[in-house]
Design an enzyme around this catalytic site. Sequence first.
Site, mmCIF file in Angstrom:
data_model
loop_
_atom_site.group_PDB
_atom_site.id
_atom_site.type_symbol
_atom_site.label_atom_id
_atom_site.label_comp_id
_atom_site.label_asym_id
_atom_site.label_seq_id
_atom_site.Cartn_x
_atom_site.Cartn_y
_atom_site.Cartn_z
ATOM 1 N N GLU A 32 -8.144 30.183 -11.174
ATOM 2 C CA GLU A 32 -8.673 29.270 -12.197
ATOM 3 C C GLU A 32 -8.426 27.834 -11.782
ATOM 4 O OE1 GLU A 32 -6.268 30.175 -15.550
ATOM 5 O OE2 GLU A 32 -7.311 32.050 -15.976
ATOM 6 N N PHE A 69 2.481 13.886 -7.013
ATOM 7 C CA PHE A 69 2.781 14.229 -5.625
ATOM 8 C C PHE A 69 4.202 13.775 -5.293
ATOM 9 C CE2 PHE A 69 2.258 13.383 -0.999
ATOM 10 C CZ PHE A 69 2.000 14.698 -0.628
ATOM 11 N N GLU A 70 4.511 12.523 -5.655
ATOM 12 C CA GLU A 70 5.848 11.996 -5.368
ATOM 13 C C GLU A 70 6.908 12.795 -6.132
ATOM 14 O OE1 GLU A 70 4.728 7.319 -4.615
ATOM 15 O OE2 GLU A 70 4.519 8.177 -6.587
ATOM 16 N N LYS A 113 -1.647 22.861 -5.471
ATOM 17 C CA LYS A 113 -2.048 21.551 -5.989
ATOM 18 C C LYS A 113 -2.862 20.778 -4.954
ATOM 19 C CE LYS A 113 0.489 19.488 -9.045
ATOM 20 N NZ LYS A 113 1.602 18.890 -9.794
ATOM 21 N N LYS A 150 -6.795 24.253 -12.371
ATOM 22 C CA LYS A 150 -5.598 23.779 -13.053
ATOM 23 C C LYS A 150 -6.008 22.479 -13.757
ATOM 24 C CE LYS A 150 -0.699 22.897 -12.060
ATOM 25 N NZ LYS A 150 -0.558 21.896 -13.048
ATOM 26 N N CYS A 157 9.442 -16.218 -5.884
ATOM 27 C CA CYS A 157 9.408 -17.651 -6.174
ATOM 28 C C CYS A 157 10.704 -17.932 -6.939
ATOM 29 C CB CYS A 157 8.187 -17.980 -7.032
ATOM 30 S SG CYS A 157 8.328 -19.617 -7.771
ATOM 31 N N TYR A 175 -6.143 29.377 -21.514
ATOM 32 C CA TYR A 175 -6.057 30.207 -20.303
ATOM 33 C C TYR A 175 -4.975 31.277 -20.321
ATOM 34 C CZ TYR A 175 -2.908 26.231 -19.536
ATOM 35 O OH TYR A 175 -1.976 25.258 -19.686
ATOM 36 N N CYS A 185 8.097 -22.285 -12.939
ATOM 37 C CA CYS A 185 6.825 -21.746 -12.450
ATOM 38 C C CYS A 185 5.998 -21.232 -13.645
ATOM 39 C CB CYS A 185 7.126 -20.620 -11.463
ATOM 40 S SG CYS A 185 5.684 -19.764 -10.881
ATOM 41 N N SER A 202 6.782 26.993 -16.794
ATOM 42 C CA SER A 202 5.972 26.196 -15.886
ATOM 43 C C SER A 202 5.455 27.123 -14.782
ATOM 44 C CB SER A 202 6.890 25.118 -15.360
ATOM 45 O OG SER A 202 6.313 24.455 -14.322
ATOM 46 N N CYS A 230 3.117 -22.441 -8.238
ATOM 47 C CA CYS A 230 3.815 -23.724 -8.420
ATOM 48 C C CYS A 230 4.162 -24.408 -7.099
ATOM 49 C CB CYS A 230 5.072 -23.528 -9.265
ATOM 50 S SG CYS A 230 6.374 -22.622 -8.418
ATOM 51 N N ASP A 254 -5.821 19.139 -15.853
ATOM 52 C CA ASP A 254 -4.777 18.116 -15.886
ATOM 53 C C ASP A 254 -4.750 17.437 -17.251
ATOM 54 O OD1 ASP A 254 -2.749 16.599 -15.013
ATOM 55 O OD2 ASP A 254 -3.942 15.316 -13.700
HETATM 56 S S1 IVH Z 1 -0.954 29.309 -16.634
HETATM 57 C C1 IVH Z 1 2.985 31.379 -17.822
HETATM 58 N N1 IVH Z 1 -3.280 28.297 -16.070
HETATM 59 O O1 IVH Z 1 -0.092 23.672 -15.517
HETATM 60 C C2 IVH Z 1 1.869 30.683 -17.158
HETATM 61 N N2 IVH Z 1 -1.488 26.793 -16.502
HETATM 62 O O2 IVH Z 1 2.262 23.219 -13.801
HETATM 63 C C3 IVH Z 1 1.341 29.574 -17.941
HETATM 64 N N3 IVH Z 1 -2.130 24.424 -16.422
HETATM 65 O O3 IVH Z 1 2.408 24.484 -17.849
HETATM 66 C C4 IVH Z 1 0.504 28.607 -17.245
HETATM 67 N N4 IVH Z 1 -4.236 24.726 -15.972
HETATM 68 O O4 IVH Z 1 0.269 23.259 -18.688
HETATM 69 C C5 IVH Z 1 -2.006 28.038 -16.375
HETATM 70 N N5 IVH Z 1 -5.429 27.535 -15.598
HETATM 71 C C6 IVH Z 1 -4.161 27.276 -15.913
HETATM 72 C C7 IVH Z 1 -3.664 25.957 -16.047
HETATM 73 C C8 IVH Z 1 -2.308 25.764 -16.332
HETATM 74 C C9 IVH Z 1 -3.308 23.834 -16.206
HETATM 75 C C10 IVH Z 1 -0.867 23.699 -16.674
HETATM 76 C C11 IVH Z 1 0.014 24.277 -17.742
HETATM 77 C C12 IVH Z 1 1.283 24.649 -17.051
HETATM 78 C C13 IVH Z 1 1.264 23.710 -15.896
HETATM 79 C C14 IVH Z 1 2.124 24.201 -14.757
#
Ligand code: IVH
Length: 702
Positions: free
Chosen positions: A137, A35-36, A335, A139, A447, A248, A453, A107, A432, A141
Amino acid sequence: MTQKEAKDRIAQLDRELLEHNRNYYVLNAPVISDFEYDILMQELMELQKRYPQFVNPSSPALHPGSEYTPDTAISTEDAGESTNPNVIAAEPARKFNQLPHKNPMLSLGNTYDFEEVRAFDARIREAAGVPFTYNCELKFDGTAICLTYIDGKLVHALTRGDGMVGDDVTENVKRIPSIPQQLKPGYPHEFEIRGEIFMPFEAFDRLNMQKEMDEEPLFANPRNAAAGSLKLLNSEEVAQRGLDCILYHIISPESNFTTHTQALERASEWGLPVSSKARECTTVEEIEEFINYWDSERKMLPYATDGIVIKVNNLELQRQLGFTAKSPKWATAYKFKPEEALTPILSIDFQVGRTGAITPVANLSPVQLSGTVVKRATLHNRDQMEVLDIHTGDWVYVEKGGEIIPKITRVELSKRAINATRAPFPSICPDCGTPLVSIPGQAGVFCPNSDGCPMQRKGKFIHFVGRKAMNINIGEATIEQLYNKGYISEIEDLYSLSREQLLSLDKFKEKSASNLMASLQQSLSVPYSRVLFALGIKNIGEQSAKTLAHCFNSIDELAMATKEELMEVEDVGEIMADSIIDFFASDIHRGTIEALRAKGVQLWAGSEVEKVSNALEGRIIMITGTYSVSREEMKAYIESHGGKVASSVTAKTTWLLAGEKPGDSKIKKATQLNIPIIDEAFLYNITSDTEKAEGINSSTLF
Ligand code: IVH
């Protein structure tokens, strides 16, 4: 914001994000939460949009997953444990063969804001012009993987790496039970399929429990554990780690499917693991429903997820929409906000760290969070406790970011007792008894009794023996015993331990004593830069220790450096310079250094560089700008020919070696002092290095 402020902020964000990428992708040890990270990335992208003139072409915003530039490239030996005090571990990575990706591993655009999903839908709807569907789908982790199957056989498994080139982890992937090495009939001749390798919560808890028993640093989260396990040296060990995989994304030149859903159905028929949780959606409302459902239901899943991926289902429409440099235009990720739990504080402990910093840690009524039970959470420091306005008995929200220790984010005021008072903070060191002090420019209180210490002293031993420091094979509990028995009081005492003393410790047998003795002996060859880090000089991290070791060839030179000389070193500011001066001003520290020298610990850099010639003997060379090799390589090159790399331009400097984009101030100073400015080709002529000189066009002495 002025132009100058924007430029500086962009440069700062570039640097910070690169470092975080490195922590995440290389060390598998993030120090901030996703998040950060996303917030910093968003800020950078917005500034880049507003001030395109300040965009650095190698910015991490333009290169997903970029870990390092040639100048900051790290050796794989670095890919170990994090310096984050919150003890996040990664396994030592080995150098895997690197192979290029046939298609870059991109990504996904991502957001925490559903309005942006609506905007994404509106864009697609406009471009498509005809009815279409999405595939939503989970995501997952974990860590991304790209599998290549030829004639039904798994031939390659590559990690994402920098998106263009990945590590070949085929042998390790073959040990993951859910990934078939041979497919069932029906598959195309050759295709790539991408997905996520992850570690289910149960396997993660088992692994960390084992690590705790072995006194090894723990993994921060299942994602790091998956990435670390995938890079284990021993494939047999990978098999024990309980990794799992969900695929996926298929890339295949030949196909008998027209939608993403069909593609994954086919993959499943060939025996590949795909998710059963995906759903086709037609409207943005359906997407919202899917998101809301999984935002709460995901807590029941046996593995970690961090969002929902929304993909255009029709493959032809995907092709039409295409890609940006970073991500597909036909997909985006929503997210989930980090999961949080509400629980009361039972009590607060005040821990004393190696540097004397007092960290308040709350003991909580145990509560379930992201698949594990949380009993303790950090309150960081006194300032943070004040910001949160913690009162005794408060109910607080706890969140798990990228770090293993959950943090308290806010108080639930409606649950505060009417007569509750502010939680007290000690005014003296809980260990201490020394009165605590604040240090200008640093958060929290400390400290100041750094050499007396007990907690700080034990912390120094733990730091000294750490993997990135002296790499001595000894656990915290053993250090505690040795310290409590009075066998070690100063760092150098480690090297005087006798076999009898070791055998008198709990659980210590002949073998463990021999191992520790051997490990101590081995640590004598740890290079000077790591010794410098191991000494635990306040504010000197691993990277700064490396830089200092390059600029000051021996610990004696460093000890003699003035504040001004120190501050001329790149990245050394006033706080660091003061810490170094303070450190060497102490008789105790100077005594330790002499004792370590007598024991044979490496305290100078000469031994680290192999001598090639004496061509640069007596020359003091200051370097600035970029070269055909990295700056680290250039420094090593000069030293290997007997030269010395200076930390600043002074009257003693022989030459200023200017690469591309040299620093203005350095050129100016050299000109003022009449110091010749040379280029790379000139240097290679001096060293008679014809091979290198040929690679460069001109030889100028200006
Ligand atoms: S699709 C070209 N589907 O999330 C598209 N990615 O933040 C390829 N990830 O690099 C990615 N679940 O490592 C896709 N159902 C999902 C996913 C997924 C996790 C990851 C993946 C990607 C990253 C992007």
